[in-house]
Each structure stands twice: as C-alpha cells, then as structure tokens.
Motif scaffolding. Structure first.
Motif, PDB file in Angstrom:
ATOM      1  N   ARG A 104     -40.276 -16.702  24.428  1.00  0.00           N
ATOM      2  CA  ARG A 104     -39.915 -16.706  23.013  1.00  0.00           C
ATOM      3  C   ARG A 104     -39.461 -15.323  22.555  1.00  0.00           C
ATOM      4  O   ARG A 104     -38.450 -15.185  21.881  1.00  0.00           O
ATOM      5  N   ASP A 105     -40.196 -14.279  22.949  1.00  0.00           N
ATOM      6  CA  ASP A 105     -39.847 -12.922  22.533  1.00  0.00           C
ATOM      7  C   ASP A 105     -38.554 -12.438  23.191  1.00  0.00           C
ATOM      8  O   ASP A 105     -37.743 -11.761  22.551  1.00  0.00           O
ATOM      9  N   VAL A 106     -38.362 -12.774  24.452  1.00  0.00           N
ATOM     10  CA  VAL A 106     -37.124 -12.388  25.152  1.00  0.00           C
ATOM     11  C   VAL A 106     -35.923 -13.047  24.477  1.00  0.00           C
ATOM     12  O   VAL A 106     -34.918 -12.390  24.178  1.00  0.00           O
ATOM     13  N   LEU A 107     -36.032 -14.333  24.200  1.00  0.00           N
ATOM     14  CA  LEU A 107     -34.927 -15.044  23.546  1.00  0.00           C
ATOM     15  C   LEU A 107     -34.705 -14.540  22.124  1.00  0.00           C
ATOM     16  O   LEU A 107     -33.558 -14.464  21.664  1.00  0.00           O
ATOM     17  N   ALA A 108     -35.783 -14.157  21.445  1.00  0.00           N
ATOM     18  CA  ALA A 108     -35.647 -13.614  20.087  1.00  0.00           C
ATOM     19  C   ALA A 108     -34.850 -12.304  20.102  1.00  0.00           C
ATOM     20  O   ALA A 108     -34.048 -12.056  19.195  1.00  0.00           O
ATOM     21  N   GLU A 109     -35.042 -11.482  21.124  1.00  0.00           N
ATOM     22  CA  GLU A 109     -34.263 -10.235  21.230  1.00  0.00           C
ATOM     23  C   GLU A 109     -32.784 -10.549  21.437  1.00  0.00           C
ATOM     24  O   GLU A 109     -31.923  -9.908  20.840  1.00  0.00           O
ATOM     25  N   LEU A 110     -32.483 -11.514  22.284  1.00  0.00           N
ATOM     26  CA  LEU A 110     -31.079 -11.905  22.482  1.00  0.00           C
ATOM     27  C   LEU A 110     -30.483 -12.405  21.172  1.00  0.00           C
ATOM     28  O   LEU A 110     -29.369 -12.034  20.803  1.00  0.00           O
ATOM     29  N   GLN A 111     -31.227 -13.219  20.476  1.00  0.00           N
ATOM     30  CA  GLN A 111     -30.752 -13.770  19.210  1.00  0.00           C
ATOM     31  C   GLN A 111     -30.595 -12.671  18.164  1.00  0.00           C
ATOM     32  O   GLN A 111     -29.613 -12.638  17.422  1.00  0.00           O
ATOM     33  N   ARG A 112     -31.556 -11.779  18.113  1.00  0.00           N
ATOM     34  CA  ARG A 112     -31.530 -10.677  17.143  1.00  0.00           C
ATOM     35  C   ARG A 112     -30.258  -9.847  17.293  1.00  0.00           C
ATOM     36  O   ARG A 112     -29.685  -9.390  16.307  1.00  0.00           O
ATOM     37  N   HIS A 113     -29.836  -9.672  18.514  1.00  0.00           N
ATOM     38  CA  HIS A 113     -28.643  -8.869  18.778  1.00  0.00           C
ATOM     39  C   HIS A 113     -27.411  -9.736  19.032  1.00  0.00           C
ATOM     40  O   HIS A 113     -26.363  -9.225  19.402  1.00  0.00           O
ATOM     41  N   ARG A 114     -27.575 -11.052  18.835  1.00  0.00           N
ATOM     42  CA  ARG A 114     -26.487 -12.025  18.961  1.00  0.00           C
ATOM     43  C   ARG A 114     -25.782 -11.960  20.306  1.00  0.00           C
ATOM     44  O   ARG A 114     -24.581 -12.139  20.409  1.00  0.00           O
ATOM     45  N   ILE A 115     -26.556 -11.727  21.358  1.00  0.00           N
ATOM     46  CA  ILE A 115     -25.982 -11.590  22.697  1.00  0.00           C
ATOM     47  C   ILE A 115     -25.453 -12.918  23.212  1.00  0.00           C
ATOM     48  O   ILE A 115     -24.328 -12.999  23.694  1.00  0.00           O
ATOM     49  N   SER A 116     -26.217 -13.983  23.115  1.00  0.00           N
ATOM     50  CA  SER A 116     -25.738 -15.253  23.659  1.00  0.00           C
ATOM     51  C   SER A 116     -24.542 -15.772  22.860  1.00  0.00           C
ATOM     52  O   SER A 116     -23.662 -16.426  23.410  1.00  0.00           O
ATOM     53  N   GLU A 117     -24.460 -15.456  21.572  1.00  0.00           N
ATOM     54  CA  GLU A 117     -23.315 -15.876  20.771  1.00  0.00           C
ATOM     55  C   GLU A 117     -22.053 -15.115  21.156  1.00  0.00           C
ATOM     56  O   GLU A 117     -20.959 -15.657  21.096  1.00  0.00           O
ATOM     57  N   GLN A 118     -22.196 -13.857  21.565  1.00  0.00           N
ATOM     58  CA  GLN A 118     -21.039 -13.086  22.007  1.00  0.00           C
ATOM     59  C   GLN A 118     -20.436 -13.690  23.276  1.00  0.00           C
ATOM     60  O   GLN A 118     -19.239 -13.687  23.466  1.00  0.00           O
TER      61      GLN A 118
END
Length: 123
Positions: A104-118
C-alpha cells in the motif's frame, strides 16, 4: 529503478509492482544506482539507505549534483528515526518509506508522484 542490495527485498518489490504499468529495473549498490540513473533516466528511484560500495545518501547526493532531468527519489530504510528522515530529505530525497515495506505504501508513493500515470495515461 529499485536500488536495493538485498535479494529478498528486491523480490518483494518485484511482487509489489508486478501489476503496475512501470518498467522495473534494479541496482544492487549505490554506485550502480547512480550509473543507471544517468543512463536510463528513470522517473522514480526507490533508494535503499544501507548498500555496499556507496550508501543511498551518497548515491542521492551524486544524482542530485548532476545536470539534466532529476528522478523522484524515495528512501527505503529500516531506520525510521526522525534524524534518518531528516538526513534523507537534506540529501535531496522526495519521500521516505520504512522497512518492512508494505504494498500500500509503495503504491501510494507511485501515485503521489503520478509515476504509473506517466507511463500509462489510462491508469
């Protein structure tokens, strides 16, 4: 990019990110992480603090001293003291996760920085 010298922790990160639309690469020490950042230009680096050859702090300082596009850098550490967090942020890191990690925390960091959306605008 996941900079992590521990094989089990690399496997955990691979498992956490297997369903996420990102290109996943690994570095086994801080020096390798610096080289891969320069050659691959990743969007985000999960950076272990305690690695051989070069620590995560030293690797971050080397990355931050280079010119060009800068990745988001998120610390991974078993040391969750405020002083550790402060040292990471002072070195130029953008986030801080304590081990043991949870998905959950790892995915939250990706989401926070919009990495998967990029990497995939449909996410």
């Amino acid at each position: 990019l996941v900079a992590e010298d521990n094989k089990v922790n690399r496997l955990v990160m691979r498992k956490f990110l297997r369903d996420v639309p990102v290109e996943l690469e690994f570095a086994h020490n801080g020096s390798e992480a610096v080289d891969k950042v320069r050659s691959m230009k990743p969007d985000l680096v999960f950076m272990d603090m305690s690695m051989p050859v070069m620590s995560g702090i030293d690797a971050t300082l080397a990355i931050r001293s280079s010119t060009g596009a800068q990745p988001v850098i998120v610390a991974l550490t078993a040391n969750a003291f405020d002083s550790d967090r402060d040292a990471c942020l002072q070195a130029g890191m953008d986030g801080f996760l304590s081990k043991p990690l949870n998905r959950r925390d790892v995915l939250a960091e990706l989401q926070r920085h919009r990495i998967s959306e990029q990497n995939n605008p449909d996410v």
